[in-house]
Scaffold this active site. Sequence first.
Site, mmCIF file in Angstrom:
data_model
loop_
_atom_site.group_PDB
_atom_site.id
_atom_site.type_symbol
_atom_site.label_atom_id
_atom_site.label_comp_id
_atom_site.label_asym_id
_atom_site.label_seq_id
_atom_site.Cartn_x
_atom_site.Cartn_y
_atom_site.Cartn_z
ATOM 1 N N GLY A 164 39.516 35.318 45.668
ATOM 2 C CA GLY A 164 40.215 34.040 45.805
ATOM 3 C C GLY A 164 39.337 32.951 46.383
ATOM 4 C CD GLU A 275 36.549 36.082 37.367
ATOM 5 O OE1 GLU A 275 37.684 35.630 37.271
ATOM 6 O OE2 GLU A 275 35.873 36.001 38.425
ATOM 7 N NE ARG A 291 43.813 39.664 40.176
ATOM 8 C CZ ARG A 291 43.455 38.443 39.789
ATOM 9 N NH1 ARG A 291 44.055 37.879 38.754
ATOM 10 N NH2 ARG A 291 42.490 37.783 40.401
HETATM 11 P P1 ADP Z 1 36.173 35.325 43.895
HETATM 12 O O1 ADP Z 1 36.361 36.791 43.743
HETATM 13 O O2 ADP Z 1 36.422 34.861 45.292
HETATM 14 O O3 ADP Z 1 36.889 34.526 42.859
HETATM 15 P P2 ADP Z 1 33.687 35.084 42.374
HETATM 16 O O4 ADP Z 1 32.536 35.967 42.578
HETATM 17 O O5 ADP Z 1 34.530 35.319 41.175
HETATM 18 O O6 ADP Z 1 34.610 35.068 43.679
HETATM 19 O O7 ADP Z 1 33.177 33.575 42.342
HETATM 20 C C1 ADP Z 1 34.065 32.484 42.338
HETATM 21 C C2 ADP Z 1 33.312 31.221 41.977
HETATM 22 O O8 ADP Z 1 32.279 30.956 42.925
HETATM 23 C C3 ADP Z 1 32.597 31.261 40.632
HETATM 24 O O9 ADP Z 1 33.454 30.972 39.551
HETATM 25 C C4 ADP Z 1 31.546 30.192 40.821
HETATM 26 O O10 ADP Z 1 32.065 28.906 40.677
HETATM 27 C C5 ADP Z 1 31.158 30.386 42.270
HETATM 28 N N1 ADP Z 1 30.016 31.330 42.334
HETATM 29 C C6 ADP Z 1 30.063 32.665 42.493
HETATM 30 N N2 ADP Z 1 28.837 33.205 42.482
HETATM 31 C C7 ADP Z 1 27.975 32.174 42.303
HETATM 32 C C8 ADP Z 1 26.538 32.058 42.198
HETATM 33 N N3 ADP Z 1 25.758 33.126 42.305
HETATM 34 N N4 ADP Z 1 26.005 30.818 41.997
HETATM 35 C C9 ADP Z 1 26.788 29.722 41.891
HETATM 36 N N5 ADP Z 1 28.130 29.764 42.005
HETATM 37 C C10 ADP Z 1 28.721 30.962 42.197
#
Ligand code: ADP
Length: 447
Positions: A164, A275, A291
């Site tokens: 999140g 993702e 999910r």
């Molecule tokens: P969560 O599980 O909290 O949703 P994610 O790993 O899916 O976390 O990342 C959420 C968002 O954070 C991504 O869609 C992106 O916008 C940003 N993000 C995550 N990892 C990176 C990265 N290595 N570099 C730049 N932005 C990132």
Amino acid sequence: MFEKVLIANRGEIALRIHRACHELGIATVAVHSTADADAMHVRLADESVCIGPPLARDSYLNAHAILSAATITGAEAIHPGYGFLSENADFAAMVEEHGFVFIGPAPEHIRMMGDKIMARRAIAGLGIPVVPGTGGPVSDAGAAQQFADSVGYPVLIKAAGGGGGRGMKVVADPGDLAEGLKLTRAEAASSFGNDAVYIEKYLSHPRHIEVQVLADVHGNVVHLGERDCSLQRSHQKVVEECLSPSLNAGQRDELGAMACKALAQLGYRNAGTLEFLFEDGRFYFIEMNTRLQVEHPVTEMVCGLDLVREQIRIATGAPIPFRQDQVNFNGHAIECRINAEDPQTFRPSPGRINEYHPPGGLGVRVDSALYSGYRVPPYYDSMVAKLIVHGTTRNECLMRLRRSLDEYVIGGIETTLPLHRRLVRAAEFIDGTYDVHWLEKFVGRAG
Ligand code: ADP
């Protein structure tokens, strides 16, 4: 087919699941906290059970209360929706141990993907590129420094159990790394009960592209194209599109085939989303959600499929009723998440809805549990509605979205509708040239 399904959730997603059940002739059991006794998901369900006081940990996260509700109502299966217990492997296992069907993946896959370090390892092991990062958890400043020096700053410290948009810290200056590591570990321990963190290179202009996959217990795996969720604030999605304006058909096929192959190799079942960050023509895996996603309706509008119906069918053991080459992508869909928040400060704005008029017309879908006179409680997530619009082209979709947002009336509380109305008129959104960092700057500029 099941005769009765318990929906272990609230709000719009509980309604969404109820609708799919009723179309299949399945009776529904709603569960609710004392704060939600008047909620629409309770009013529409065939039966309802109060499972505890307002705080989620005492009600919607109370696995024993939910299982008791399933037992006393004679439900056969439980749909967890998103959030709450949907990615809790222990809950999924308990559901099965008590003789109910969990409408979702196997507990082992929920557990594997719930730990982002394990997920990265598993996915990288299947030959899929991941964002350059540490292979495992990092606990000492020396190792962190070594990794950051090798990939260059900025880097992103991430909690293995995060989600999140929480449990992430960008470090741009080498002098801040040791402190950032300490802080993120402490926050991870208190928020997620797991202090493991890892470090990734912080990409400077990626798009967030995710692939929707369905897998049945007979080994069939199909993908339903991608969603572009690059419009984010505080790493949380605000607007989602299907398909992505930044991918061509070849890249779509490449991504879809990669995702299907991986999930087939894992023996995954039910719906899942892989993702990725997409930068300079390359995909990098970041995480998998085991999910239904909040943004699944954009995929439904473009593919003409009901994802919850498919989830339920898969859970009964039925094969997916179509092949990959029968999945058609028609037109374009965009979803706006509308939150009960001040559109400038983003402070939650619970309270009584005194006027409610959702938009309608061709290609317009509103997934919401709001009604006039409803009181938005202060205890839960602030998202109160999803406006989903479909058009034969992206341009038509944008025109329809603009007029639908202008029609939407939610009176009595503050919502983020004004932000969406500005956003759909922004050149970068219209051109589709935004990256994941763009909206944050737009909000600051336009606020
Ligand atoms: P969560 O599980 O909290 O949703 P994610 O790993 O899916 O976390 O990342 C959420 C968002 O954070 C991504 O869609 C992106 O916008 C940003 N993000 C995550 N990892 C990176 C990265 N290595 N570099 C730049 N932005 C990132």
